[in-house]
Design a protein around this motif. Structure first.
Motif, mmCIF file in Angstrom:
data_model
loop_
_atom_site.group_PDB
_atom_site.id
_atom_site.type_symbol
_atom_site.label_atom_id
_atom_site.label_comp_id
_atom_site.label_asym_id
_atom_site.label_seq_id
_atom_site.Cartn_x
_atom_site.Cartn_y
_atom_site.Cartn_z
ATOM 1 N N LEU A 1 42.867 46.364 40.434
ATOM 2 C CA LEU A 1 43.295 47.655 39.900
ATOM 3 C C LEU A 1 43.819 48.556 41.011
ATOM 4 O O LEU A 1 44.857 49.221 40.835
ATOM 5 C CB LEU A 1 42.124 48.333 39.174
ATOM 6 N N ASP A 2 43.120 48.579 42.157
ATOM 7 C CA ASP A 2 43.568 49.421 43.272
ATOM 8 C C ASP A 2 44.967 49.009 43.733
ATOM 9 O O ASP A 2 45.815 49.868 44.029
ATOM 10 C CB ASP A 2 42.584 49.329 44.434
ATOM 11 N N GLN A 3 45.186 47.700 43.796
ATOM 12 C CA GLN A 3 46.500 47.217 44.223
ATOM 13 C C GLN A 3 47.580 47.646 43.230
ATOM 14 O O GLN A 3 48.658 48.097 43.625
ATOM 15 C CB GLN A 3 46.482 45.695 44.354
ATOM 16 N N GLU B 1 26.479 38.870 39.384
ATOM 17 C CA GLU B 1 27.790 38.332 39.004
ATOM 18 C C GLU B 1 28.702 39.453 38.514
ATOM 19 O O GLU B 1 29.911 39.460 38.787
ATOM 20 C CB GLU B 1 27.617 37.274 37.912
ATOM 21 N N GLY B 2 28.116 40.395 37.795
ATOM 22 C CA GLY B 2 28.894 41.530 37.319
ATOM 23 C C GLY B 2 29.406 42.386 38.459
ATOM 24 O O GLY B 2 30.551 42.856 38.444
ATOM 25 N N LEU C 1 39.350 45.892 32.265
ATOM 26 C CA LEU C 1 38.442 44.907 32.861
ATOM 27 C C LEU C 1 37.419 45.574 33.780
ATOM 28 O O LEU C 1 36.246 45.172 33.818
ATOM 29 C CB LEU C 1 39.256 43.858 33.629
ATOM 30 N N VAL C 2 37.854 46.589 34.490
ATOM 31 C CA VAL C 2 36.913 47.335 35.339
ATOM 32 C C VAL C 2 35.882 48.048 34.471
ATOM 33 O O VAL C 2 34.672 48.021 34.756
ATOM 34 C CB VAL C 2 37.671 48.347 36.231
ATOM 35 N N ALA C 3 36.356 48.686 33.416
ATOM 36 C CA ALA C 3 35.443 49.382 32.508
ATOM 37 C C ALA C 3 34.460 48.410 31.867
ATOM 38 O O ALA C 3 33.274 48.718 31.703
ATOM 39 C CB ALA C 3 36.240 50.114 31.431
ATOM 40 N N GLU D 1 36.052 42.403 42.494
ATOM 41 C CA GLU D 1 37.330 41.691 42.380
ATOM 42 C C GLU D 1 38.299 42.452 41.474
ATOM 43 O O GLU D 1 39.490 42.603 41.782
ATOM 44 C CB GLU D 1 37.083 40.287 41.829
ATOM 45 N N ARG D 2 37.769 42.931 40.350
ATOM 46 C CA ARG D 2 38.629 43.630 39.389
ATOM 47 C C ARG D 2 39.093 44.976 39.934
ATOM 48 O O ARG D 2 40.234 45.384 39.707
ATOM 49 C CB ARG D 2 37.881 43.824 38.064
ATOM 50 N N GLN D 3 38.195 45.646 40.644
ATOM 51 C CA GLN D 3 38.564 46.939 41.219
ATOM 52 C C GLN D 3 39.653 46.756 42.262
ATOM 53 O O GLN D 3 40.568 47.592 42.377
ATOM 54 C CB GLN D 3 37.332 47.600 41.848
#
Length: 708
Positions: free
Chosen positions: A159-161, A147-148, A99-101, A154-156
């Motif tokens: 992922l970090d968590q 928006e991106g 999702l981050v990619a 949010e996605r990062q």
């Protein structure tokens, strides 16, 4: 007993039209006459009596040991669920990365491209309307980019968590994997401690258990609906239950389709009447397999233009077809030793018998090397990889006078048509095969001497099969256990006892949660597979599942071409015969051009569909100068092909049309070339419309043109 079967077949044949009509309805929907109701009561009584008798003969399972086993089974299920949960959490990391990619690449990157394009349009705008449109488009993409960026943040964060928990997640995965191994070991130990091996290894109850299962599957109502049709039908039922060996064969082979044992017995009798060879050995097993599989009529897929073709495959004709092919040596060597269960997946095709014959002849003509290929994973079915082009654009050219599989060879297809053809050509040579679809794709699995293998799709665990073995891993386990022979009977006996106890049927660990006896059958099966050290074969053809040309190195059969096979001959009338294998360029197989043993004797040249274009040449002496009419003996699987023929580097080659031979040998129409006396070089290049296609050549004939 055999004599009675033959006598009954005569009476059954006379009543056949009515029997076929009755068989179109499920047995449960057939109304019973007064006599039929009496028979239903009789068969129901037999079922209950068998159950009571067998139940008394089955030793009681120690309650404490059974409780221990059931607890171990629950612990294994809990460990399995824990592992799946751990895998899911690990998968969340991969999902978060993706999702981050996506946010960085497709979303923000796409917005950046949109912004650049909108700015370019704004710069080039010549009118107010064009500028306004460009400005609106720019605002849209700038908003999309914002928006991106917000989504990326949010996605990062997610992922970090998850990354901060990676170590714990990986530890949890390892721990749950180890826990599941321990839980499985505990269940296996508890199962062995049940002391069922003596019962499951004994054949003393086989006849009664098989009889019970057949009666249960047929149902008293279904048998009564069949038997009420006449004395011959009623006697067939009685003969079936009197033949303990036949009952056991039926039950081990998974019984008649949809419980139509009466119809299976009719077909079996008809086959015995039609063939004196069907009463023993290979052909008896084939006869029974055909009877069981065709107890529910199989729709025949004839050519669209064949409006007089029968609606259903004739089961007796299907048996006789394979009997003749077997006795004539046309089938795979492994066919002889297959089981009744295996044969069911040979005789169950929708193709007419004559198309099975065509399939064998086509492959022996066109690609004889694929018939004798040592690698059983690709034997016969390699024709899909080599010649069934991926794509549906030409399916519109299917011809009504050709049968479905002939049209696939001609025009290719996507995954469904290719898998259909693969299964067809395997059946034609007597190789068991069945559909193995997976999500969004059609594939197949088939028998080899080393076990079953997935072909044209992903590996085991990616799909399902038809019939009682739903998940493909359960189907695989069943095939591996069956391959052991007598030990497999432990599996069937436990299943039959489960039926006796009224358990729901569960034929694999991946297809449900088995009750006690069905669970016992699966643990017995697991132990048999491990003891046999059964191999699980990797899938083949994954790279061409939805592609036109393989990236794998395809092994080419090595052949030695003798001088005699390369001998170019001139007869007394000046006619020159050039063997296709007598090339001066190339002189050996190279992938595009392959030399192989020919069904007609000697060698033939095969020009492959894939691999780009390549010319081939022949150097020879002509007895006289002049014009010669040249023809070629060829096999083509598709249409719109031709060879460009150039003699001695002539400026304008001559086009030789290749006839669409549908896989049979044929001769081209003649074209003329000019030869000189003495040394000549003929050069051939290939031309096809639409896409590359293959062909095979046996020889060329050059005849002097009179008066030229």
């Amino acid at each position: 007993m055999m004599k009675k079967f033959l006598m009954l077949s005569v009476a059954v044949t006379m009543a056949m039209p009515g029997l076929l009509a009755a068989n179109k309805k499920p047995a449960s929907e057939v109304a019973l006459t007064e006599h039929g109701q009496q028979l239903e009561e009789q068969y129901a009584g037999q079922l209950m009596a068998l159950k009571e008798r067998i139940t008394k003969l089955i030793p009681a399972v120690d309650a404490q040991k059974k409780s221990t086993y059931l607890k171990a089974r629950e612990a294994e299920k809990a460990a399995t669920a824990a592992l799946e949960a751990a895998k899911k959490r690990q998968g969340e990391i991969a999902t978060a990365k993706a999702l981050v990619a996506h946010a960085k690449g497709k979303w923000i990157g796409g917005a950046d491209k949109g912004i650049a394009a909108a700015k370019a349009k704004l710069k080039e705008a010549k009118t107010d309307a064009a500028r306004k449109a460009a400005e609106e488009e720019l605002l849209k993409w700038e908003k999309n980019r914002e928006e991106g960026l917000q989504a990326l943040d949010e996605r990062q964060a997610v992922l970090d968590q998850l990354e901060s928990q990676r170590s714990n997640i990986e530890d949890e995965l390892k721990e749950t994997e180890e826990a599941l191994v321990q839980a499985k070991d505990g269940t296996v130990a508890a199962f062995k401690n049940l002391g069922l091996s003596t019962l499951l290894s004994s054949d003393k109850l086989d006849a009664m258990l098989a009889g019970y299962v057949v009666l249960l599957e047929a149902t008293p109502h279904g048998l009564a609906a069949f038997a009420q049709q006449g004395e011959s039908q009623q006697e067939l039922v009685e003969l079936m239950f009197a033949d303990e060996k036949l009952l056991k064969q039926m039950a081990v082979a998974d019984g008649a389709r949809d419980g139509h044992y009466g119809r299976a017995m009719e077909i079996y009798c008809e086959i015995l009447k039609a063939s004196s060879k069907a009463s023993e050995g290979t052909l008896q097993r084939l006869a029974l397999a055909t009877s069981l599989e065709h107890s529910v009529p199989i729709m025949q897929r004839s050519a669209v233009g064949d409006t007089d073709a029968p609606m259903h495959v004739d089961p007796v004709g299907r048996y006789l077809h394979f009997e003749k092919a077997f006795l004539d040596g046309e089938l795979d060597p492994g066919f002889q030793n297959l089981s009744v269960w295996d044969y069911r997946m040979v005789v169950d095709g929708e193709e007419p018998d004559e198309i099975l014959t065509w399939g064998r002849e086509m492959l022996r003509n066109y690609r004889p090397d694929q018939v004798t290929k040592p690698d059983y994973r690709w034997r016969y079915v390699e024709i899909v990889r080599s010649d069934i082009r991926y794509g549906s654009q030409d399916n519109q050219y299917d011809q009504d006078e050709l049968q479905f599989f002939q049209n696939i060879l001609m025009n290719g297809g996507i995954c469904g048509r290719r898998a259909f053809f693969g299964r067809f050509i395997l059946r034609a040579f007597g190789i068991p095969t069945t559909a193995r679809p997976q999500r969004g794709h059609a594939a197949l699995v088939h028998w080899t001497p080393d076990g079953w293998v997935p072909c044209l799709g992903a590996g085991w665990g990616s799909g399902w099969t038809k019939g009682r073995y739903d998940k493909d891993l359960d189907f695989l386990a069943n095939t591996q256990a069956r391959a052991t022979g007598e030990p497999f009977m432990q599996v069937k006996r436990a299943q039959w006892i489960g039926d006796l106890m009224g358990e729901p049927r569960t034929f694999g660990f991946h297809s449900g949660d088995p009750a006690f006896w069905y669970g016992a059958s699966l643990y017995a099966q697991q132990g048999i597979i491990e003891a046999a050290k059964s191999k699980t074969l990797d899938a083949v053809g994954q790279d061409i599942a939805e592609a036109n040309e393989t990236k794998e190195v395809v092994e080419i059969a090595k052949v030695t071409i003798t001088e005699e096979e390369r001998q170019i001959r001139v007869d007394p009338t000046g006619v020159i015969t050039i063997p296709a294998a007598a090339t001066s360029k190339p002189t050996q197989s190279n992938g595009k051009i392959i030399f192989m043993d020919s069904r007609l004797g000697g060698k033939q040249l095969h020009y492959s569909r894939n691999g780009g274009g390549q010319a081939f040449e022949y150097t020879f002496d002509a007895p006289a100068a002049g014009r010669y009419a040249i023809t070629a003996k060829v096999v083509t699987p598709s249409w719109k092909q031709s060879l460009m023929v150039a003699a001695n580097e002539v400026a304008q080659p001559v086009e030789m049309d290749l006839p669409f031979t549908v896989g049979m040998w044929d001769t081209t129409s003649p074209v003329e070339v000019e030869l000189v006396k003495g040394k000549n070089v003929l050069r051939f290049s290939h031309k096809s419309e639409g896409y590359a296609k293959g062909f095979s050549i046996k020889d060329f004939t050059l005849s002097p043109v009179s008066g030229a």
